[in-house]
Design a protein around this motif. Structure first.
Motif, mmCIF file in Angstrom:
data_model
loop_
_atom_site.group_PDB
_atom_site.id
_atom_site.type_symbol
_atom_site.label_atom_id
_atom_site.label_comp_id
_atom_site.label_asym_id
_atom_site.label_seq_id
_atom_site.Cartn_x
_atom_site.Cartn_y
_atom_site.Cartn_z
ATOM 1 N N HIS A 214 -58.163 22.383 -13.370
ATOM 2 C CA HIS A 214 -57.485 23.330 -14.283
ATOM 3 C C HIS A 214 -56.554 22.631 -15.289
ATOM 4 C CE1 HIS A 214 -59.119 26.625 -12.019
ATOM 5 N NE2 HIS A 214 -58.514 26.251 -10.919
ATOM 6 N N ILE A 215 -56.882 21.398 -15.628
ATOM 7 C CA ILE A 215 -55.978 20.640 -16.498
ATOM 8 C C ILE A 215 -55.858 21.265 -17.888
ATOM 9 C CG2 ILE A 215 -57.725 19.009 -17.375
ATOM 10 C CD1 ILE A 215 -55.509 16.820 -17.043
ATOM 11 N N SER A 216 -56.911 21.919 -18.351
ATOM 12 C CA SER A 216 -56.861 22.543 -19.680
ATOM 13 C C SER A 216 -55.891 23.713 -19.727
ATOM 14 C CB SER A 216 -58.261 23.022 -20.096
ATOM 15 O OG SER A 216 -59.136 21.917 -20.217
ATOM 16 N N GLU A 217 -55.561 24.262 -18.571
ATOM 17 C CA GLU A 217 -54.580 25.346 -18.497
ATOM 18 C C GLU A 217 -53.176 24.809 -18.242
ATOM 19 O OE1 GLU A 217 -56.028 27.823 -15.405
ATOM 20 O OE2 GLU A 217 -57.907 28.293 -16.427
ATOM 21 N N HIS A 218 -53.093 23.630 -17.647
ATOM 22 C CA HIS A 218 -51.801 23.097 -17.241
ATOM 23 C C HIS A 218 -51.114 22.254 -18.305
ATOM 24 C CE1 HIS A 218 -53.184 23.381 -12.751
ATOM 25 N NE2 HIS A 218 -52.976 24.557 -13.296
ATOM 26 N N LEU A 219 -51.898 21.684 -19.217
ATOM 27 C CA LEU A 219 -51.325 20.801 -20.230
ATOM 28 C C LEU A 219 -51.506 21.392 -21.622
ATOM 29 C CD1 LEU A 219 -52.621 17.268 -19.092
ATOM 30 C CD2 LEU A 219 -50.619 18.531 -18.284
ATOM 31 N N PRO A 220 -50.633 21.022 -22.571
ATOM 32 C CA PRO A 220 -50.824 21.452 -23.955
ATOM 33 C C PRO A 220 -52.174 20.972 -24.495
ATOM 34 C CG PRO A 220 -48.629 20.541 -23.654
ATOM 35 C CD PRO A 220 -49.389 20.249 -22.396
ATOM 36 N N LEU A 221 -52.782 21.762 -25.378
ATOM 37 C CA LEU A 221 -54.115 21.456 -25.882
ATOM 38 C C LEU A 221 -54.184 20.084 -26.539
ATOM 39 C CD1 LEU A 221 -57.022 22.327 -26.438
ATOM 40 C CD2 LEU A 221 -56.210 23.452 -28.538
ATOM 41 N N GLU A 222 -53.150 19.705 -27.281
ATOM 42 C CA GLU A 222 -53.202 18.420 -27.979
ATOM 43 C C GLU A 222 -53.235 17.248 -26.995
ATOM 44 O OE1 GLU A 222 -48.784 19.710 -27.994
ATOM 45 O OE2 GLU A 222 -50.770 20.632 -28.214
ATOM 46 N N ILE A 223 -52.632 17.413 -25.829
ATOM 47 C CA ILE A 223 -52.655 16.349 -24.835
ATOM 48 C C ILE A 223 -54.012 16.312 -24.125
ATOM 49 C CG2 ILE A 223 -51.628 15.530 -22.677
ATOM 50 C CD1 ILE A 223 -48.954 16.513 -23.708
ATOM 51 N N VAL A 224 -54.585 17.478 -23.874
ATOM 52 C CA VAL A 224 -55.932 17.534 -23.301
ATOM 53 C C VAL A 224 -56.913 16.812 -24.215
ATOM 54 C CG1 VAL A 224 -57.849 19.066 -22.688
ATOM 55 C CG2 VAL A 224 -55.511 19.658 -22.015
ATOM 56 N N GLU B 137 -59.361 13.493 -23.333
ATOM 57 C CA GLU B 137 -60.809 13.681 -23.224
ATOM 58 C C GLU B 137 -61.638 12.433 -23.527
ATOM 59 O OE1 GLU B 137 -61.506 17.062 -25.705
ATOM 60 O OE2 GLU B 137 -61.223 18.501 -24.059
ATOM 61 N N PRO B 138 -61.316 11.638 -24.565
ATOM 62 C CA PRO B 138 -62.161 10.468 -24.867
ATOM 63 C C PRO B 138 -62.279 9.465 -23.732
ATOM 64 C CG PRO B 138 -60.746 10.970 -26.733
ATOM 65 C CD PRO B 138 -60.275 11.823 -25.595
ATOM 66 N N PHE B 139 -61.292 9.440 -22.840
ATOM 67 C CA PHE B 139 -61.359 8.483 -21.731
ATOM 68 C C PHE B 139 -62.490 8.825 -20.760
ATOM 69 C CE2 PHE B 139 -56.858 8.177 -23.071
ATOM 70 C CZ PHE B 139 -56.838 6.822 -23.378
ATOM 71 N N TYR B 140 -62.931 10.075 -20.789
ATOM 72 C CA TYR B 140 -64.003 10.503 -19.887
ATOM 73 C C TYR B 140 -65.365 10.521 -20.580
ATOM 74 C CZ TYR B 140 -60.279 11.936 -16.749
ATOM 75 O OH TYR B 140 -59.179 11.941 -15.914
ATOM 76 N N GLN B 141 -65.383 10.139 -21.836
ATOM 77 C CA GLN B 141 -66.619 10.236 -22.614
ATOM 78 C C GLN B 141 -67.276 8.879 -22.838
ATOM 79 O OE1 GLN B 141 -64.895 12.277 -25.958
ATOM 80 N NE2 GLN B 141 -65.136 14.305 -25.023
ATOM 81 N N VAL B 142 -66.922 7.911 -22.027
ATOM 82 C CA VAL B 142 -67.516 6.575 -22.153
ATOM 83 C C VAL B 142 -68.937 6.582 -21.595
ATOM 84 C CG1 VAL B 142 -65.303 5.379 -22.076
ATOM 85 C CG2 VAL B 142 -66.513 5.869 -19.947
ATOM 86 N N THR B 143 -69.820 5.840 -22.238
ATOM 87 C CA THR B 143 -71.219 5.810 -21.799
ATOM 88 C C THR B 143 -71.739 4.400 -21.567
ATOM 89 O OG1 THR B 143 -71.977 5.840 -24.109
ATOM 90 C CG2 THR B 143 -71.776 7.975 -22.982
ATOM 91 N N GLY B 144 -70.865 3.406 -21.667
ATOM 92 C CA GLY B 144 -71.324 2.035 -21.444
ATOM 93 C C GLY B 144 -70.159 1.092 -21.265
#
Length: 254
Positions: free
Chosen positions: A203-213, A217-224
């Motif tokens: 539920h992090i998108s509800e717990h943190l301000p949108l700009e911090i979410v 996000e890019p840290f979880y979007q790595v593909t290599g």
């Protein structure tokens, strides 16, 4: 059938049972965030001798409403739990039924922090007066301990780099999450959800301000491997920013 009908149906069934002390809802119902995708998190406080049998009773009773088309059970000494779905209801309306042993869990497990944004009970009945509330006070010692632990995790980026240099993506990704990303998220949570700093992405998108979410996000979007390596310096910089904010917010020694 809608959620209100199902809730009332189980309430009427369970309130008559002398061994059921209390019934409440958690999750979206507890914190007032129900939408069309919300499930129902049922909780019951029951005498230990009836814990598993009452769970079976609930499921059988629900089966009288409609066929149960999926079911996942998890039975532990302190909680008997089953997640079920009734045929011909919304695919998102799963019913998570948790039956806790009163003797094992007791009132300590049903004492909630006032104003908590993550965990709150919507009480349907409480015959045993087991649900209570307290004023949450931030433990600066715990905040400091968690922050120092995360500082040390981030300092060990070499544990990520060695797998990058070896060309081992899965191992690099594992250590990248453990030593860098999880430490960063936990540190950010110390600012916004200090009581639940260990909730990770729940539920992090509800717990943190949108700009911090969006910042995370890019840290979880790595593909290599290359993308993991590129994110390390950015993560270190961002961690430093939030580490300083935590120290300033709670007036911790540097």
């Amino acid at each position: 059938m809608n959620r209100e009908q199902i809730i009332e149906y189980l309430k009427k069934f369970s309130i008559e049972k002398p061994y059921v002390n209390a019934m409440w809802l958690e999750g979206a119902d507890g914190i007032g965030r129900v939408d069309e995708y919300s499930d129902i998190d049922f909780w019951f406080d029951v005498e230990k001798s009836h814990q598993e049998s009452f769970l079976s009773e609930c499921i059988a009773k629900l089966g009288e409403l409609a066929d149960i088309d999926s079911r996942v059970d998890e039975i532990r000494p302190e909680i008997a739990q089953s997640n079920v779905h009734l045929a011909h209801t919304s695919e998102y309306l799963t019913l998570d039924i948790c039956v806790q042993s009163h003797e094992i869990r007791g009132k300590a497990a049903t004492c909630y922090a006032k104003g908590d944004i993550a965990e709150a009970p919507f009480v349907l009945f409480d015959k045993g007066n087991i649900i209570s509330f307290y004023e949450y006070e931030i433990d600066k010692g715990e905040i400091s301990r968690v922050l120092v632990q995360n500082e040390n995790r981030v300092r060990q980026m070499s544990r990520v780099m060695k797998y990058i240099k070896r060309g081992q993506y899965l191992e690099a990704y594992m250590k990248y999450m453990e030593n860098v990303v999880n430490a960063l998220v936990e540190t950010v949570r110390l600012l916004y959800t200090p009581r639940h700093f260990d909730y990770g992405l729940c539920h992090i998108s509800e717990h943190l301000p949108l700009e911090i979410v969006r910042e995370l996000e890019p840290f979880y979007q790595v593909t290599g491997l290359k993308e993991i390596e590129e994110q390390l310096s950015r993560a270190e910089s961002l961690f430093g920013k939030y580490k300083n904010r935590v120290r300033e917010t709670y007036h911790l020694a540097r």
